[in-house]
Write a protein that holds these residues in place. Sequence first.
Motif, PDB file in Angstrom:
ATOM      1  N   ALA A  84      -9.681 -21.905  17.458  1.00  0.00           N
ATOM      2  CA  ALA A  84      -9.404 -23.044  18.327  1.00  0.00           C
ATOM      3  C   ALA A  84     -10.349 -22.993  19.520  1.00  0.00           C
ATOM      4  O   ALA A  84     -10.596 -21.921  20.082  1.00  0.00           O
ATOM      5  N   VAL A  85     -10.884 -24.154  19.892  1.00  0.00           N
ATOM      6  CA  VAL A  85     -11.741 -24.255  21.071  1.00  0.00           C
ATOM      7  C   VAL A  85     -11.232 -25.399  21.935  1.00  0.00           C
ATOM      8  O   VAL A  85     -10.668 -26.364  21.434  1.00  0.00           O
ATOM      9  N   THR A  86     -11.429 -25.287  23.236  1.00  0.00           N
ATOM     10  CA  THR A  86     -11.015 -26.361  24.136  1.00  0.00           C
ATOM     11  C   THR A  86     -12.147 -27.318  24.444  1.00  0.00           C
ATOM     12  O   THR A  86     -11.905 -28.445  24.861  1.00  0.00           O
ATOM     13  N   ASP A  87     -13.389 -26.872  24.277  1.00  0.00           N
ATOM     14  CA  ASP A  87     -14.558 -27.725  24.506  1.00  0.00           C
ATOM     15  C   ASP A  87     -15.532 -27.492  23.362  1.00  0.00           C
ATOM     16  O   ASP A  87     -16.276 -26.510  23.344  1.00  0.00           O
ATOM     17  N   MET A  88     -15.509 -28.391  22.388  1.00  0.00           N
ATOM     18  CA  MET A  88     -16.317 -28.229  21.177  1.00  0.00           C
ATOM     19  C   MET A  88     -17.805 -28.132  21.494  1.00  0.00           C
ATOM     20  O   MET A  88     -18.500 -27.276  20.952  1.00  0.00           O
TER      21      MET A  88
ATOM     22  N   PRO B 294      -3.081 -38.033   9.448  1.00  0.00           N
ATOM     23  CA  PRO B 294      -1.923 -38.237  10.316  1.00  0.00           C
ATOM     24  C   PRO B 294      -1.612 -37.015  11.181  1.00  0.00           C
ATOM     25  O   PRO B 294      -1.528 -35.898  10.686  1.00  0.00           O
ATOM     26  N   GLY B 295      -1.488 -37.246  12.461  1.00  0.00           N
ATOM     27  CA  GLY B 295      -1.203 -36.178  13.413  1.00  0.00           C
ATOM     28  C   GLY B 295      -2.426 -35.425  13.887  1.00  0.00           C
ATOM     29  O   GLY B 295      -2.327 -34.585  14.774  1.00  0.00           O
ATOM     30  N   GLN B 296      -3.581 -35.712  13.294  1.00  0.00           N
ATOM     31  CA  GLN B 296      -4.811 -35.024  13.691  1.00  0.00           C
ATOM     32  C   GLN B 296      -5.888 -36.006  14.145  1.00  0.00           C
ATOM     33  O   GLN B 296      -7.026 -35.604  14.366  1.00  0.00           O
ATOM     34  N   GLU B 297      -5.539 -37.261  14.282  1.00  0.00           N
ATOM     35  CA  GLU B 297      -6.523 -38.259  14.694  1.00  0.00           C
ATOM     36  C   GLU B 297      -7.173 -37.841  16.014  1.00  0.00           C
ATOM     37  O   GLU B 297      -6.494 -37.510  16.968  1.00  0.00           O
ATOM     38  N   GLY B 298      -8.496 -37.850  16.028  1.00  0.00           N
ATOM     39  CA  GLY B 298      -9.235 -37.474  17.230  1.00  0.00           C
ATOM     40  C   GLY B 298      -9.593 -36.006  17.312  1.00  0.00           C
ATOM     41  O   GLY B 298     -10.405 -35.616  18.146  1.00  0.00           O
ATOM     42  N   ASP B 299      -8.974 -35.183  16.477  1.00  0.00           N
ATOM     43  CA  ASP B 299      -9.344 -33.764  16.458  1.00  0.00           C
ATOM     44  C   ASP B 299     -10.774 -33.657  15.935  1.00  0.00           C
ATOM     45  O   ASP B 299     -11.230 -34.487  15.153  1.00  0.00           O
ATOM     46  N   ARG B 300     -11.489 -32.624  16.372  1.00  0.00           N
ATOM     47  CA  ARG B 300     -12.863 -32.408  15.913  1.00  0.00           C
ATOM     48  C   ARG B 300     -12.976 -31.021  15.307  1.00  0.00           C
ATOM     49  O   ARG B 300     -12.319 -30.084  15.753  1.00  0.00           O
ATOM     50  N   TRP B 301     -13.857 -30.911  14.293  1.00  0.00           N
ATOM     51  CA  TRP B 301     -14.052 -29.633  13.620  1.00  0.00           C
ATOM     52  C   TRP B 301     -15.486 -29.527  13.128  1.00  0.00           C
ATOM     53  O   TRP B 301     -16.167 -30.531  12.925  1.00  0.00           O
ATOM     54  N   VAL B 302     -15.920 -28.270  12.922  1.00  0.00           N
ATOM     55  CA  VAL B 302     -17.241 -28.008  12.367  1.00  0.00           C
ATOM     56  C   VAL B 302     -17.229 -26.610  11.761  1.00  0.00           C
ATOM     57  O   VAL B 302     -16.540 -25.716  12.250  1.00  0.00           O
ATOM     58  N   TYR B 303     -17.965 -26.448  10.674  1.00  0.00           N
ATOM     59  CA  TYR B 303     -18.090 -25.162  10.004  1.00  0.00           C
ATOM     60  C   TYR B 303     -19.471 -24.573  10.274  1.00  0.00           C
ATOM     61  O   TYR B 303     -20.468 -25.289  10.362  1.00  0.00           O
ATOM     62  N   CYS B 304     -19.499 -23.239  10.357  1.00  0.00           N
ATOM     63  CA  CYS B 304     -20.752 -22.508  10.489  1.00  0.00           C
ATOM     64  C   CYS B 304     -20.579 -21.190   9.747  1.00  0.00           C
ATOM     65  O   CYS B 304     -19.519 -20.926   9.186  1.00  0.00           O
ATOM     66  N   ARG B 305     -21.615 -20.391   9.742  1.00  0.00           N
ATOM     67  CA  ARG B 305     -21.532 -19.068   9.120  1.00  0.00           C
ATOM     68  C   ARG B 305     -21.970 -18.042  10.158  1.00  0.00           C
ATOM     69  O   ARG B 305     -22.985 -18.218  10.821  1.00  0.00           O
ATOM     70  N   ASP B 306     -21.168 -16.984  10.296  1.00  0.00           N
ATOM     71  CA  ASP B 306     -21.560 -15.933  11.233  1.00  0.00           C
ATOM     72  C   ASP B 306     -22.742 -15.153  10.657  1.00  0.00           C
ATOM     73  O   ASP B 306     -23.112 -15.353   9.491  1.00  0.00           O
ATOM     74  N   PRO B 307     -23.358 -14.281  11.437  1.00  0.00           N
ATOM     75  CA  PRO B 307     -24.534 -13.555  10.941  1.00  0.00           C
ATOM     76  C   PRO B 307     -24.250 -12.632   9.754  1.00  0.00           C
ATOM     77  O   PRO B 307     -25.165 -12.099   9.150  1.00  0.00           O
TER      78      PRO B 307
ATOM     79  N   THR C   1      -8.463 -29.588  19.243  1.00  0.00           N
ATOM     80  CA  THR C   1      -7.370 -30.555  19.206  1.00  0.00           C
ATOM     81  C   THR C   1      -7.652 -31.650  20.223  1.00  0.00           C
ATOM     82  O   THR C   1      -8.047 -31.372  21.357  1.00  0.00           O
ATOM     83  N   ALA C   2      -7.421 -32.893  19.804  1.00  0.00           N
ATOM     84  CA  ALA C   2      -7.720 -34.045  20.660  1.00  0.00           C
ATOM     85  C   ALA C   2      -6.799 -34.101  21.870  1.00  0.00           C
ATOM     86  O   ALA C   2      -5.626 -33.720  21.796  1.00  0.00           O
ATOM     87  N   SER C   3      -7.346 -34.608  22.958  1.00  0.00           N
ATOM     88  CA  SER C   3      -6.511 -34.926  24.114  1.00  0.00           C
ATOM     89  C   SER C   3      -5.611 -36.090  23.720  1.00  0.00           C
ATOM     90  O   SER C   3      -5.932 -36.847  22.781  1.00  0.00           O
ATOM     91  N   PRO C   4      -4.502 -36.300  24.425  1.00  0.00           N
ATOM     92  CA  PRO C   4      -3.650 -37.456  24.102  1.00  0.00           C
ATOM     93  C   PRO C   4      -4.415 -38.789  24.168  1.00  0.00           C
ATOM     94  O   PRO C   4      -4.215 -39.663  23.319  1.00  0.00           O
ATOM     95  N   ALA C   5      -5.329 -38.928  25.124  1.00  0.00           N
ATOM     96  CA  ALA C   5      -6.097 -40.175  25.252  1.00  0.00           C
ATOM     97  C   ALA C   5      -7.014 -40.369  24.042  1.00  0.00           C
ATOM     98  O   ALA C   5      -7.092 -41.480  23.495  1.00  0.00           O
ATOM     99  N   ARG C   6      -7.713 -39.308  23.637  1.00  0.00           N
ATOM    100  CA  ARG C   6      -8.602 -39.455  22.484  1.00  0.00           C
ATOM    101  C   ARG C   6      -7.802 -39.689  21.204  1.00  0.00           C
ATOM    102  O   ARG C   6      -8.170 -40.482  20.360  1.00  0.00           O
ATOM    103  N   ARG C   7      -6.672 -39.004  21.066  1.00  0.00           N
ATOM    104  CA  ARG C   7      -5.835 -39.196  19.888  1.00  0.00           C
ATOM    105  C   ARG C   7      -5.383 -40.649  19.795  1.00  0.00           C
ATOM    106  O   ARG C   7      -5.445 -41.269  18.735  1.00  0.00           O
ATOM    107  N   ALA C   8      -4.940 -41.222  20.908  1.00  0.00           N
ATOM    108  CA  ALA C   8      -4.483 -42.614  20.920  1.00  0.00           C
ATOM    109  C   ALA C   8      -5.628 -43.575  20.603  1.00  0.00           C
ATOM    110  O   ALA C   8      -5.454 -44.541  19.859  1.00  0.00           O
ATOM    111  N   ALA C   9      -6.803 -43.314  21.169  1.00  0.00           N
ATOM    112  CA  ALA C   9      -7.945 -44.204  20.945  1.00  0.00           C
ATOM    113  C   ALA C   9      -8.383 -44.186  19.477  1.00  0.00           C
ATOM    114  O   ALA C   9      -8.698 -45.241  18.918  1.00  0.00           O
TER     115      ALA C   9
END
Length: 158
Positions: A95-99, A124-137, A147-155
Motif C-alpha cells: 500500500a502507498v499513500t502517494d503513487m 465496485p468499491g475500488q473506483e479511483g484506486d490506482r495500481w502498478v506492477y514492477c519487478r524487484d531486482p 486507495t483513492a481519496s473519497p473525492a477521487r472515488r466519487a469523481a
Amino acid sequence: MSAQFSFHHLGLVVEDLDRAVGFYTDVLGMTRDGRTEWTVIEGEPLGIDAAEVELRWEFLKLGAVRLELHEFRNLPATSARRATQDPGLGHLALAVTDMDEAVAALVAGGVDFFSPVNLLTDSPGQEGDRWVYCRDPFGLTIELYETASPARRAAVAA
C-alpha cells in the motif's frame, strides 16, 4: 475448522542477501528485524534434495508484516525467472499513500515497471484506486496500490 491461523511471515529466496536487504530497507523503507549468518542445516526439512544446505537469512518488517529473505550457497537454481501467472506467490502488494512519489522512488532505485500506473474505473468499491506492477531486482513481482481519496472515488464512480 478448529485450527486457528494467523500470518507470521512471507519468505523470499534472493541471490544476494546484502543487496536484497539494502533494496528492501533503503528503497521500500522496511526495517531490519533479526539476521542469521551462514549456517548449515539438513536439506530435507526445507524440501531441498540435499543432505545439507548452507544458507543465511534476515527478517524485515513493514508495519505488522514480516518478510524473511533467504540466500543459499552452492545450490543449483533454475535459470528461468518465475512469471507473474505461474502457480505460487504471484506478487507482493504494498500500500502507498502517494503513487507518484512511490514510483519515482522505485525508479530511482533501479526498478522497471511493467506499465504506467493504472486507474480502476469499473471495480465496485475500488473506483479511483490506482495500481502498478514492477519487478524487484531479484525477480519478485511487486504491486503498488493506492486507495483513492473519497473525492477521487466519487469523481471516478460518477
